[in-house]
Design a protein around this motif. Structure first.
Motif, PDB file in Angstrom:
ATOM      1  N   THR A 338       0.847  -1.444  -0.110  1.00  0.00           N
ATOM      2  CA  THR A 338       0.067   0.268  -0.026  1.00  0.00           C
ATOM      3  C   THR A 338       0.766   1.370   0.026  1.00  0.00           C
ATOM      4  N   GLY A 339       1.868   1.235   0.324  1.00  0.00           N
ATOM      5  CA  GLY A 339       2.799   2.262   0.711  1.00  0.00           C
ATOM      6  C   GLY A 339       2.378   2.904   1.818  1.00  0.00           C
ATOM      7  N   HIS A 340       2.768   4.033   2.388  1.00  0.00           N
ATOM      8  CA  HIS A 340       2.638   4.710   3.946  1.00  0.00           C
ATOM      9  C   HIS A 340       1.657   5.558   3.653  1.00  0.00           C
ATOM     10  N   THR A 341       0.332   5.127   4.319  1.00  0.00           N
ATOM     11  CA  THR A 341      -0.805   5.903   4.236  1.00  0.00           C
ATOM     12  C   THR A 341      -0.758   6.865   5.544  1.00  0.00           C
ATOM     13  N   LEU A 342       0.183   7.318   6.031  1.00  0.00           N
ATOM     14  CA  LEU A 342       0.503   8.229   7.142  1.00  0.00           C
ATOM     15  C   LEU A 342      -0.590   7.980   8.500  1.00  0.00           C
ATOM     16  N   ALA A 343      -1.473   9.054   8.499  1.00  0.00           N
ATOM     17  CA  ALA A 343      -2.371   8.832   9.783  1.00  0.00           C
ATOM     18  C   ALA A 343      -3.398   7.896   9.585  1.00  0.00           C
ATOM     19  N   ALA A 344      -3.562   7.498   8.493  1.00  0.00           N
ATOM     20  CA  ALA A 344      -4.584   6.138   7.959  1.00  0.00           C
ATOM     21  C   ALA A 344      -4.061   4.843   8.338  1.00  0.00           C
ATOM     22  N   ALA A 345      -2.437   4.950   8.433  1.00  0.00           N
ATOM     23  CA  ALA A 345      -2.187   3.501   8.389  1.00  0.00           C
ATOM     24  C   ALA A 345      -2.382   2.641   9.488  1.00  0.00           C
ATOM     25  N   GLY A 346      -2.305   2.981  10.452  1.00  0.00           N
ATOM     26  CA  GLY A 346      -2.695   2.253  11.874  1.00  0.00           C
ATOM     27  C   GLY A 346      -4.137   1.317  11.877  1.00  0.00           C
ATOM     28  N   ALA A 347      -4.940   2.190  11.387  1.00  0.00           N
ATOM     29  CA  ALA A 347      -6.476   1.876  10.966  1.00  0.00           C
ATOM     30  C   ALA A 347      -6.469   0.642   9.957  1.00  0.00           C
ATOM     31  N   ILE A 348      -6.083   0.909   8.803  1.00  0.00           N
ATOM     32  CA  ILE A 348      -5.914   0.183   7.702  1.00  0.00           C
ATOM     33  C   ILE A 348      -5.367  -1.246   8.199  1.00  0.00           C
ATOM     34  N   GLU A 349      -4.084  -1.243   8.729  1.00  0.00           N
ATOM     35  CA  GLU A 349      -3.403  -2.290   9.143  1.00  0.00           C
ATOM     36  C   GLU A 349      -4.163  -3.050  10.427  1.00  0.00           C
ATOM     37  N   ALA A 350      -4.715  -2.313  11.214  1.00  0.00           N
ATOM     38  CA  ALA A 350      -5.708  -2.906  12.088  1.00  0.00           C
ATOM     39  C   ALA A 350      -6.890  -3.831  11.311  1.00  0.00           C
ATOM     40  N   GLY A 351      -7.201  -3.255  10.316  1.00  0.00           N
ATOM     41  CA  GLY A 351      -8.240  -3.860   9.497  1.00  0.00           C
ATOM     42  C   GLY A 351      -7.682  -5.183   8.796  1.00  0.00           C
ATOM     43  N   TYR A 352      -6.553  -4.993   8.252  1.00  0.00           N
ATOM     44  CA  TYR A 352      -5.667  -6.165   7.630  1.00  0.00           C
ATOM     45  C   TYR A 352      -5.452  -7.387   8.724  1.00  0.00           C
ATOM     46  N   THR A 353      -5.179  -6.968   9.928  1.00  0.00           N
ATOM     47  CA  THR A 353      -4.725  -7.727  10.993  1.00  0.00           C
ATOM     48  C   THR A 353      -6.053  -8.455  11.527  1.00  0.00           C
ATOM     49  N   ALA A 354      -6.980  -7.966  11.492  1.00  0.00           N
ATOM     50  CA  ALA A 354      -8.497  -8.534  11.807  1.00  0.00           C
ATOM     51  C   ALA A 354      -8.787  -9.496  10.653  1.00  0.00           C
ATOM     52  N   LEU A 355      -8.391  -9.352   9.471  1.00  0.00           N
ATOM     53  CA  LEU A 355      -8.662 -10.129   8.201  1.00  0.00           C
ATOM     54  C   LEU A 355      -7.755 -11.251   8.290  1.00  0.00           C
ATOM     55  N   ALA A 356      -6.477 -11.109   8.561  1.00  0.00           N
ATOM     56  CA  ALA A 356      -5.473 -12.017   8.936  1.00  0.00           C
ATOM     57  C   ALA A 356      -5.866 -13.199   9.742  1.00  0.00           C
ATOM     58  N   ILE A 357      -6.533 -12.697  11.030  1.00  0.00           N
ATOM     59  CA  ILE A 357      -6.938 -13.587  11.888  1.00  0.00           C
ATOM     60  C   ILE A 357      -8.144 -14.410  11.255  1.00  0.00           C
ATOM     61  N   GLU A 358      -9.376 -13.608  10.758  1.00  0.00           N
ATOM     62  CA  GLU A 358     -10.327 -14.393  10.426  1.00  0.00           C
ATOM     63  C   GLU A 358     -10.081 -15.480   9.117  1.00  0.00           C
ATOM     64  N   HIS A 359      -9.104 -15.090   8.332  1.00  0.00           N
ATOM     65  CA  HIS A 359      -8.842 -16.090   7.344  1.00  0.00           C
ATOM     66  C   HIS A 359      -7.798 -17.220   7.415  1.00  0.00           C
ATOM     67  N   GLY A 360      -7.392 -16.749   8.545  1.00  0.00           N
ATOM     68  CA  GLY A 360      -6.105 -17.690   9.120  1.00  0.00           C
ATOM     69  C   GLY A 360      -4.895 -17.638   8.097  1.00  0.00           C
ATOM     70  N   SER A 361      -4.625 -16.546   7.475  1.00  0.00           N
ATOM     71  CA  SER A 361      -3.448 -16.365   6.561  1.00  0.00           C
ATOM     72  C   SER A 361      -2.724 -15.043   6.884  1.00  0.00           C
ATOM     73  N   VAL A 362      -1.229 -15.211   6.755  1.00  0.00           N
ATOM     74  CA  VAL A 362      -0.435 -13.983   6.976  1.00  0.00           C
ATOM     75  C   VAL A 362      -0.084 -13.412   5.602  1.00  0.00           C
ATOM     76  N   PRO A 363      -0.410 -12.138   5.140  1.00  0.00           N
ATOM     77  CA  PRO A 363      -0.123 -11.737   3.773  1.00  0.00           C
ATOM     78  C   PRO A 363       1.453 -11.352   3.950  1.00  0.00           C
ATOM     79  N   PRO A 364       2.268 -11.636   2.490  1.00  0.00           N
ATOM     80  CA  PRO A 364       3.390 -11.380   2.430  1.00  0.00           C
ATOM     81  C   PRO A 364       3.706  -9.899   2.524  1.00  0.00           C
ATOM     82  N   THR A 365       5.051  -9.622   2.890  1.00  0.00           N
ATOM     83  CA  THR A 365       5.743  -8.454   2.742  1.00  0.00           C
ATOM     84  C   THR A 365       6.365  -8.239   1.302  1.00  0.00           C
TER      85      THR A 365
END
Length: 411
Positions: A338-365
């Protein structure tokens, strides 16, 4: 997983994502799992130190919001409204279907309507005061991210904007959880938004030495934890989570994507823009979040790291993660995509973390070809890694020495 007799959890019942990875949860999750960067050359930034960025694709304000909002609202507010609407719909709420007096809004933002300020300054110097828009102030003010979302969704409980630089979105989720715990609200739309891809802002970041200079290879520029990283790619986006008390979510049979169990924050008090090289602030925030959740370091299965792709941040954060959590958790930084979305980054990444938990999958770097040899953490790269994730952490660091961490668990 350890027992949590004293932890206070809030259910993530809705998620709205408007990011360079796409508009909507499905598009975001597919792109994040692909490991393909969204960075592109950006002609609007021509003349700045690095004319590349990550923009939200296909975002049309007129179609998404109508005429009034498409010309009177700045893009950071537009992105927030669309993300908040999507989050509310994902949670099963319709406008008018809730008691607006019991609905709060907490959004992170740092640069507000920087584009409006630049345009109106040009208007002032070129034509005098009468050429300045009467809408300048509400277009520019950072609080209007929450104000316009509240107006759009009839959310009449507490509304505010958190401004802790690149930790703002994470701070917002933590503050929202506190509002629910205090009984001030029954529902909170929490998240972050940022759209400041202007020549002045990007020039300033470039002069600081924060940005990647890989203008000849934009898709390879954002490379968190890689030995050859040279800075971040600036981005825009918004992420909003609908948070409710667990018992309230269960009472209405709502789907819970994940549970926010813990939050911690701390300040480096070290330097205006550089992280404390010992990582004391982010370590303090992470340990506080774990303690708040009633969990220990050995409980953590996954970390969505701040991972900006800057030389200083990644080595500081990576060493801290190993020091606190060891090499067991699967680590990723979705900023490679995504690049660095600055002030939005933590919320977007919290969303991705929730999805990783839900789907049982860690996205690659993305773009991780060779892990920095100073780091001893398990960074996922190449392809998603399936895993059972009971406990995950999302970390954020911001200019001013702001640090924040969230602990999320499976529902």
């Amino acid at each position: 997983m350890a027992e949590r007799p004293d932890g206070f959890g809030v259910a993530v019942t809705g998620l709205g994502l408007v990011t360079p990875a796409g508009i909507g949860v499905a598009a975001n999750w597919e792109r994040i799992r692909s490991g393909l960067s969204c960075a592109r050359a950006d002609d609007t930034l021509r003349g700045t130190p690095t004319a590349l960025s990550c923009r939200v694709p296909g975002f049309e304000p007129e179609a998404a919001l109508g005429g009034f909002a498409s010309w009177q609202l700045e893009r950071f507010a537009q992105l927030a409204i669309v993300a908040a609407r999507a989050a509310a719909e994902d949670a099963g709420w319709q406008r008018g279907g809730w008691d607006g007096a019991r609905v709060g809004v907490v959004l992170g933002n740092s640069l507000g309507g920087a584009g409006a300020l630049e345009r109106q300054h040009t208007a002032l110097t070129g034509g005098g005061p009468r050429k300045v828009s009467p809408f300048l102030i509400p277009m520019y003010m950072v609080n209007m991210a929450a104000g316009y979302v509240a107006l759009d969704l009839d959310a009449r409980g507490p509304s505010l904007v958190t401004a802790t630089a690149c930790a703002s979105g994470t701070t917002a989720v933590g503050v929202a959880r506190d509002l629910l715990r205090a009984g001030a609200c029954d529902i909170v739309l929490a998240g972050g938004t940022e759209s400041a891809l202007t020549p002045l802002v990007v020039a300033g970041l470039g002069r600081m030495g924060a940005l990647s200079r890989r203008a000849d290879a934009p898709a390879e520029a954002s490379r968190p934890f890689d030995a050859d990283r040279d800075g971040f790619v600036v981005a825009e986006g918004a992420g909003v989570l609908v948070l409710e008390r667990i018992e309230d979510a269960r009472a209405r049979a709502a789907r819970t994507r994940a549970v926010v169990r813990g939050y911690g924050a701390a300040t480096d008090a070290y330097h205006a823009t550089a992280p404390d090289p010992r990582g004391r602030g982010i370590e303090q925030a992470l340990r506080a979040a774990l303690a708040d959740a009633g969990l220990g370091p050995t409980d953590v299965d996954h970390v969505n790291a701040h991972g900006t792709s800057t030389p200083l941040n990644d080595v500081t954060e990576g060493r801290m993660l190993h020091r606190v959590l060891g090499d067991r958790p699967l680590v990723t930084s979705t900023k490679g995509v995504t690049g660095h979305t600055l002030a939005a980054a933590g919320a977007i990444e919290a969303g991705y973390t929730a999805l990783a938990i839900e789907h049982g999958s860690v996205p690659p770097t993305a773009n991780l070809g060779r892990l920095d040899p100073e780091l001893d953490i398990d960074v996922v790269s190449g392809a998603p890694r399936p895993a059972r994730i009971d406990v995950a952490v999302s970390t954020s660091l911001g200019f001013g020495g702001h640090n924040a961490a969230l602990v999320l668990t499976a529902a």
